[in-house]
Design a protein around this motif. Structure first.
Motif, PDB file in Angstrom:
ATOM      1  N   ALA A   1      12.793   2.837 -47.512  1.00 37.44           N
ATOM      2  CA  ALA A   1      14.137   2.367 -47.896  1.00 37.44           C
ATOM      3  C   ALA A   1      13.982   1.239 -48.910  1.00 37.44           C
ATOM      4  CB  ALA A   1      14.886   1.888 -46.656  1.00 37.44           C
TER       5      ALA A   1
ATOM      6  N   GLU B   1      21.101   0.328 -46.205  1.00 43.09           N
ATOM      7  CA  GLU B   1      20.579   1.652 -46.492  1.00 43.09           C
ATOM      8  C   GLU B   1      19.489   2.034 -45.488  1.00 43.09           C
ATOM      9  OE1 GLU B   1      22.761   0.235 -49.883  1.00 43.09           O
ATOM     10  OE2 GLU B   1      21.132  -0.687 -48.735  1.00 43.09           O
ATOM     11  N   ALA B   2      18.676   1.052 -45.118  1.00 40.67           N
ATOM     12  CA  ALA B   2      17.631   1.318 -44.113  1.00 40.67           C
ATOM     13  C   ALA B   2      18.272   1.685 -42.772  1.00 40.67           C
ATOM     14  CB  ALA B   2      16.732   0.093 -43.953  1.00 40.67           C
TER      15      ALA B   2
ATOM     16  N   LEU C   1      19.596   5.208 -42.847  1.00 38.46           N
ATOM     17  CA  LEU C   1      18.530   6.195 -42.695  1.00 38.46           C
ATOM     18  C   LEU C   1      18.072   6.292 -41.235  1.00 38.46           C
ATOM     19  CD1 LEU C   1      16.565   5.354 -45.944  1.00 38.46           C
ATOM     20  CD2 LEU C   1      17.674   7.540 -45.445  1.00 38.46           C
TER      21      LEU C   1
END
Length: 295
Positions: free
Chosen positions: A146, A152-153, A156
């Protein structure tokens, strides 16, 4: 001076390197096969990270991909060896840009049912359907880098959880950290190819006087069939052979490969590109490397 960031996945990877040791009789000696087959199956990536050689102005992106024929040849030869190590789609590229990646994984799984099959991806094009397809074709584990931020991490992570993956089937790696935290990666100068990158890392002026075990456990194949001595050799300075024309086992045990392994296990890095490289090279593979000493 900041302490160098060490990827926590190294401990997990080290275990698979040692647990999957296989031996073969070669010229009347019992020697280990590579425990990792790393496939850089294209010439393209959708990113130019500052800490990657791709960010250098002269780096050429090539939208070319490994052929089914070459990949099948590799799988057939590994099948004949009853190979049970790791196959990893990674290297210098983004594997999910290859629309054929699902077929490649399917081929590897059918030919090599006992293999650990992994993929390293930036996750940019990953979604629930693609994730499901990867694992239905036989992927064992996905390692997602990421790069953009914590949100965003987390997205995911949630994607993997919502897809009912176990914690053994995925790792989300936080690569968005600051420069002072080495961006969340174990930085290296990629054997002297980071001089012109956005985040410049100098080549060494004197070679490290340390052993390196990487070539003793890694067979690195690029999409053109070239087998490199090491996944850090972005400049392709040492090519051991080409799998299109030679057998995997003959490349692995070639006199060139054996000589280099013996030099590196004895802390001799006084040849290109290893003389420029700042990679520690001893985090894993010591047991593998010991079998190549003084051959």
């Amino acid at each position: 001076m900041n302490k160098k960031f060490i990827d926590p996945n190294i401990k997990n990877k080290s275990k698979t390197v040692e647990d999957r040791l296989q031996f073969i009789k070669y010229e009347n000696k019992d020697l280990p096969l590579p425990t990792e087959i790393e496939i850089s199956e294209s010439g393209t990536c959708n990113r130019k990270c500052s800490f990657c050689p791709r960010s250098a102005p002269e780096f050429i992106d090539k939208k070319e991909f490994i052929s089914n024929e070459l990949h099948a040849k590799m799988c057939e030869e590994l099948k004949s060896l009853n190979y049970k190590g790791t196959i990893r789609y990674s290297g210098f590229v983004e594997p999910l840009l290859d629309k054929n990646i699902y077929n490649l994984i399917d081929m590897a799984r059918k030919k090599l049912p006992d293999c650990n099959i992994e993929m390293v991806t930036n996750g940019d094009v990953l979604n629930a359907n693609r994730l499901k397809e990867l694992f239905s074709k036989g992927l064992s584990k996905i390692l997602i880098s990421a790069y953009d931020g914590k949100k965003e991490a987390n997205d995911l992570e949630n994607l993997c959880k919502d897809s009912n993956l176990t914690t053994q089937q995925y790792i989300v790696r936080h690569r968005y950290l600051s420069e002072s935290e080495d961006f969340g990666i174990t930085l290296s100068n990629r054997s002297g190819t980071m001089e012109n990158a956005e985040y410049k890392i100098k080549s060494l002026t004197e070679p490290l006087k340390k052993p390196c075990y990487i070539p003793a456990y890694t067979f690195f194949l690029d999409y053109q069939g070239d087998v490199l001595i090491c996944p850090h050799d972005w400049g392709k300075k040492i090519i051991l052979g080409n799998l299109n024309t030679k057998k995997l086992i003959d490349i692995w045990f070639s006199s060139k490969a054996m000589t280099i392994r013996n030099k590196l296990v004895n802390s001799n890095r006084e040849f290109s590109p290893c003389n420029l490289c700042d990679v520690e090279g001893t985090f894993m593979g010591k047991k593998n490397s010991s079998y190549f000493r003084n051959l």
